[in-house]
Design an enzyme around this catalytic site. Structure first.
Site, short mmCIF file in Angstrom:
data_model
loop_
_atom_site.label_atom_id
_atom_site.label_comp_id
_atom_site.label_asym_id
_atom_site.label_seq_id
_atom_site.Cartn_x
_atom_site.Cartn_y
_atom_site.Cartn_z
N GLY A 40 0.81 -1.22 0.00
CA GLY A 40 0.00 0.00 0.00
C GLY A 40 0.84 1.26 0.00
N GLY B 238 -7.97 14.19 -36.15
CA GLY B 238 -8.46 14.48 -34.81
C GLY B 238 -7.36 15.09 -33.95
CB ALA B 239 -3.71 14.62 -33.96
C1 HXC Z 1 7.81 -4.30 10.41
C2 HXC Z 1 9.67 -4.33 9.09
C3 HXC Z 1 8.87 -4.26 7.94
C4 HXC Z 1 7.46 -4.21 8.09
C5 HXC Z 1 10.91 -4.29 7.33
N1 HXC Z 1 10.92 -4.36 8.66
N2 HXC Z 1 9.68 -4.25 6.86
N3 HXC Z 1 9.13 -4.34 10.32
N4 HXC Z 1 6.98 -4.24 9.36
N5 HXC Z 1 6.63 -4.13 7.05
C6 HXC Z 1 12.09 -4.42 9.55
C7 HXC Z 1 12.84 -5.72 9.49
O1 HXC Z 1 12.27 -6.63 10.37
C8 HXC Z 1 14.23 -5.28 9.92
O2 HXC Z 1 14.24 -5.12 11.33
C9 HXC Z 1 14.35 -3.91 9.33
O3 HXC Z 1 13.01 -3.46 9.09
C10 HXC Z 1 15.09 -3.91 8.02
O4 HXC Z 1 14.54 -4.88 7.15
P1 HXC Z 1 15.42 -5.91 6.33
O5 HXC Z 1 14.52 -6.94 5.81
O6 HXC Z 1 16.58 -6.33 7.16
O7 HXC Z 1 15.97 -4.95 5.17
P2 HXC Z 1 16.18 -5.27 3.64
O8 HXC Z 1 16.92 -6.56 3.51
O9 HXC Z 1 16.78 -4.05 3.07
O10 HXC Z 1 14.73 -5.50 3.03
C11 HXC Z 1 13.78 -4.46 3.04
C12 HXC Z 1 12.38 -4.97 2.62
C13 HXC Z 1 12.00 -6.16 3.52
C14 HXC Z 1 12.46 -5.43 1.16
C15 HXC Z 1 11.43 -3.82 2.72
O11 HXC Z 1 12.20 -5.79 4.87
C16 HXC Z 1 10.57 -6.56 3.32
O12 HXC Z 1 10.25 -7.27 2.37
N6 HXC Z 1 9.70 -6.15 4.28
C17 HXC Z 1 8.33 -6.49 4.26
C18 HXC Z 1 7.63 -5.77 3.16
C19 HXC Z 1 6.15 -5.99 3.22
O13 HXC Z 1 5.64 -7.05 2.89
N7 HXC Z 1 5.39 -4.98 3.77
C20 HXC Z 1 4.01 -5.06 4.00
C21 HXC Z 1 3.37 -4.67 2.68
S1 HXC Z 1 1.64 -4.77 2.79
P3 HXC Z 1 15.56 -5.20 12.18
O14 HXC Z 1 15.09 -5.16 13.61
O15 HXC Z 1 16.21 -6.48 11.82
O16 HXC Z 1 16.38 -4.01 11.83
C22 HXC Z 1 1.19 -3.22 2.95
C23 HXC Z 1 -0.27 -3.08 3.03
C24 HXC Z 1 -0.67 -1.63 3.09
O17 HXC Z 1 1.95 -2.32 2.96
C25 HXC Z 1 -2.02 -1.57 2.49
C26 HXC Z 1 -2.51 -0.17 2.43
C27 HXC Z 1 -3.54 -0.09 1.34
#
Ligand code: HXC
Length: 513
Positions: free
Chosen positions: A170, A403-404
């Site tokens: 989102g 038309g353009a």
């Molecule tokens: C809580 C999160 C997080 C999340 C990352 N972290 N995403 N914590 N909620 N969504 C935390 C990790 O646990 C980690 O904590 C730190 O942030 C860094 O993340 P890493 O994975 O170590 O970093 P990186 O390898 O650079 O990868 C980044 C990333 C990955 C690609 C963003 O973290 C990821 O895939 N996160 C989840 C993405 C996701 O699915 N989000 C939800 C989307 S759904 P520590 O403590 O180790 O530092 C959504 C719905 C909204 O957004 C709808 C609205 C309409």
């Protein structure tokens, strides 16, 4: 016992640490700046006033109560860019991945509300793992609270989104609702569903970069309006774009001082090639006409048959929309129409006058275009121009066919002035196609069909492949020498500077989506 001032200093120092040294080092290791470093680059020195530095989340799920970071992963506040007030939020990836939940969202909403009430731009610097998974539905609610405000603010204050890291799920929709998106090459990406989900659902293998990196969105999807090699350049792009826009929809963009001089541009007399089939780069025309080094192209690598961008003309901010004969002959297709329509509406919303250069052979034919909705999408551009109340001037440099001709800011749909260059061809279609249709029987019956076709083509061209029928009807206000174009345009926009035009009272129009 800790003294009050010491306590405050300790808390401030703690907040400034974000997610801690190790995570800051990891952030730098990826070639990324921290949230605060980005704000420092964006704002005039010493102008940042932070709000909500000591805010904490109140979740206890999954051990979150032991993971408290002051500020909750986003730095928010206000400051100045080139002496003008702006509101800014900058997500801190070192804190729980910059993930968004209740408190984080509330901080963003607070500055959005202030930006609206005080009529100043909102700049978001996004770097987030999306909805904070541990906090559940309040994260989703937080996003929706932001989306709602993005929409309410749309067209009222400029909203600019820098994407400086991941932007998944989102999280992409808030930037998508804002006026401009800026991405950093190699370190930012945007997608609704990431590579893993894509693989499960469609069995496609794709990297994050290929799926939603800056290049993919600059070329294929057109989602991003600007890309830059690094974060510092992204932030410079944001400042540049801001300089062409007013603080809000009630104000005019800043006009720079300008001393009129010799505005003749001889080079323009030789830009159009001998043959009407030969391409030329419309950017050469634009660069010759607008003030030096002011052209800032938008969506440069997407739908290249249409060139859009901000510029200045005698110091005044203008939006340029131009067909590009050097790419697909400048034909109007779905992507080009959508790109231009969006830009026209953005300019109109923020009182930026429009300058249109027209050299278009027509709409692109074919099943691909028809089945994907060239009718609806072409109508977007027609709608956008017809609706625009800002000063609008068109220069027909060469072809204005079919038309353009109507769509590209003709007088009929509200252009204030239309100029044509002497080589302009304004007709229903090109001479070759026209001769084939009107004289089909004669050509077929002739002893030498090829020669007859050529003869009829020449006859049609003589009658229509020039600007004088349109000039005789007054559809073209003046046929001008290319060399005089800049001088004419400076006067035209000066003449139009107090233009008042309003739309009929309505709830809102119904743009063909
Ligand atoms: C809580 C999160 C997080 C999340 C990352 N972290 N995403 N914590 N909620 N969504 C935390 C990790 O646990 C980690 O904590 C730190 O942030 C860094 O993340 P890493 O994975 O170590 O970093 P990186 O390898 O650079 O990868 C980044 C990333 C990955 C690609 C963003 O973290 C990821 O895939 N996160 C989840 C993405 C996701 O699915 N989000 C939800 C989307 S759904 P520590 O403590 O180790 O530092 C959504 C719905 C909204 O957004 C709808 C609205 C309409």
């Amino acid at each position: 016992m800790e003294q009050p001032i010491e306590r405050l200093e300790r808390l401030r120092a703690e907040a400034l640490q974000g997610g801690g040294e190790a995570r800051i080092a990891a952030q730098h290791g990826k070639g990324k700046l921290t949230a605060r470093q980005r704000i420092d680059l964006l704002l005039d020195p010493g102008t940042f006033e932070e709000m909500g530095m000591l805010v904490k989340h109140r979740s206890t799920n999954f051990g979150l109560d032991k993971q408290q970071f002051l500020g909750d992963g986003v730095v928010t506040g206000y400051g100045q860019v080139d002496g003008r007030l702006v509101y800014v939020f900058s997500q801190d990836f070192t804190v729980l991945g910059g993930s968004l939940a209740e408190a984080h969202a509330k901080k963003i909403c607070r500055i959005m509300d202030l930006a609206m009430q005080n009529g100043a731009p909102l700049i978001g610097l996004n770097d987030s793992g999306g909805a904070r998974i541990q906090e559940g539905v309040v994260s989703l609610g937080g996003y929706a609270d932001i989306f709602y405000r993005n929409v309410r603010a749309s067209g009222v204050i400029p909203q600019l989104s820098g994407i400086l890291g991941p932007c998944a799920g989102g999280a992409v929709y808030s930037p998508a609702l804002t006026d401009f998106i800026f991405m950093a090459e190699g370190s930012s990406y945007m997608f609704v569903t990431g590579p893993n989900v894509v693989k499960t659902v469609t069995h496609e293998e794709v990297t994050s970069e290929d799926l939603g990196g800056a290049k993919a969105h600059a070329t294929k999807s057109g989602v991003t309006h600007f890309t830059a090699r690094n974060e510092a350049l992204v932030i410079q792009d944001i400042k540049d774009v801001l300089s062409y826009l007013p603080q809000n929809c009630e104000e005019e963009p800043i006009r720079l001082d300008y001393q009129e001089g010799d505005e003749t541009r001889l080079k323009l007399d030789s830009v159009i090639p001998e043959s009407a089939q030969q391409p030329y780069d419309i950017r050469e025309v634009i660069l010759e006409i607008v003030d030096a080094e002011t052209f800032k192209e938008v969506q440069k690598d997407h739908a290249e048959n249409m060139v859009c961008g901000f510029a200045r003309l005698a110091g005044q901010s203008i939006g340029v929309v131009a067909n590009q004969p050097a790419f697909l002959a400048g034909v109007l297709d779905i992507k080009a129409s959508t790109k231009a329509a969006r830009f026209v509406r953005t300019c109109d919303a923020f009182n930026v006058p429009l300058l249109v250069f027209e050299d278009v052979p027509g709409f692109l034919p074919g099943t691909d275009q028809e089945w994907n909705g060239i009718i609806t999408n072409g109508a977007k551009l027609l709608y956008a121009f017809s609706e625009a109340t800002v000063p609008r001037v068109t220069v027909i440099t060469r072809k204005a066919y079919g038309g353009a001709y109507d769509v590209m800011n003709s007088q009929h749909i509200g252009a204030d002035l239309v100029y044509a260059w002497p080589k302009a061809e304004i007709a229903v279609m090109g001479a070759k196609g026209a001769a084939e249709i009107i004289f089909r029987k004669e050509i077929a019956a002739s002893a030498d069909p090829e020669a007859t076709w050529k003869e009829k083509e020449a006859e049609y061209a003589e009658l229509f492949a020039h600007p004088y029928n349109a000039a005789a009807r007054g559809y073209v206000d003046e046929v001008i020498l290319p060399r005089n174009t800049r001088a004419k345009l400076i006067r035209a926009f000066k003449m139009l500077e107090n233009k008042v035009d309003t739309l009929p009272r309505k709830k809102h129009g119904n743009l063909p989506l």
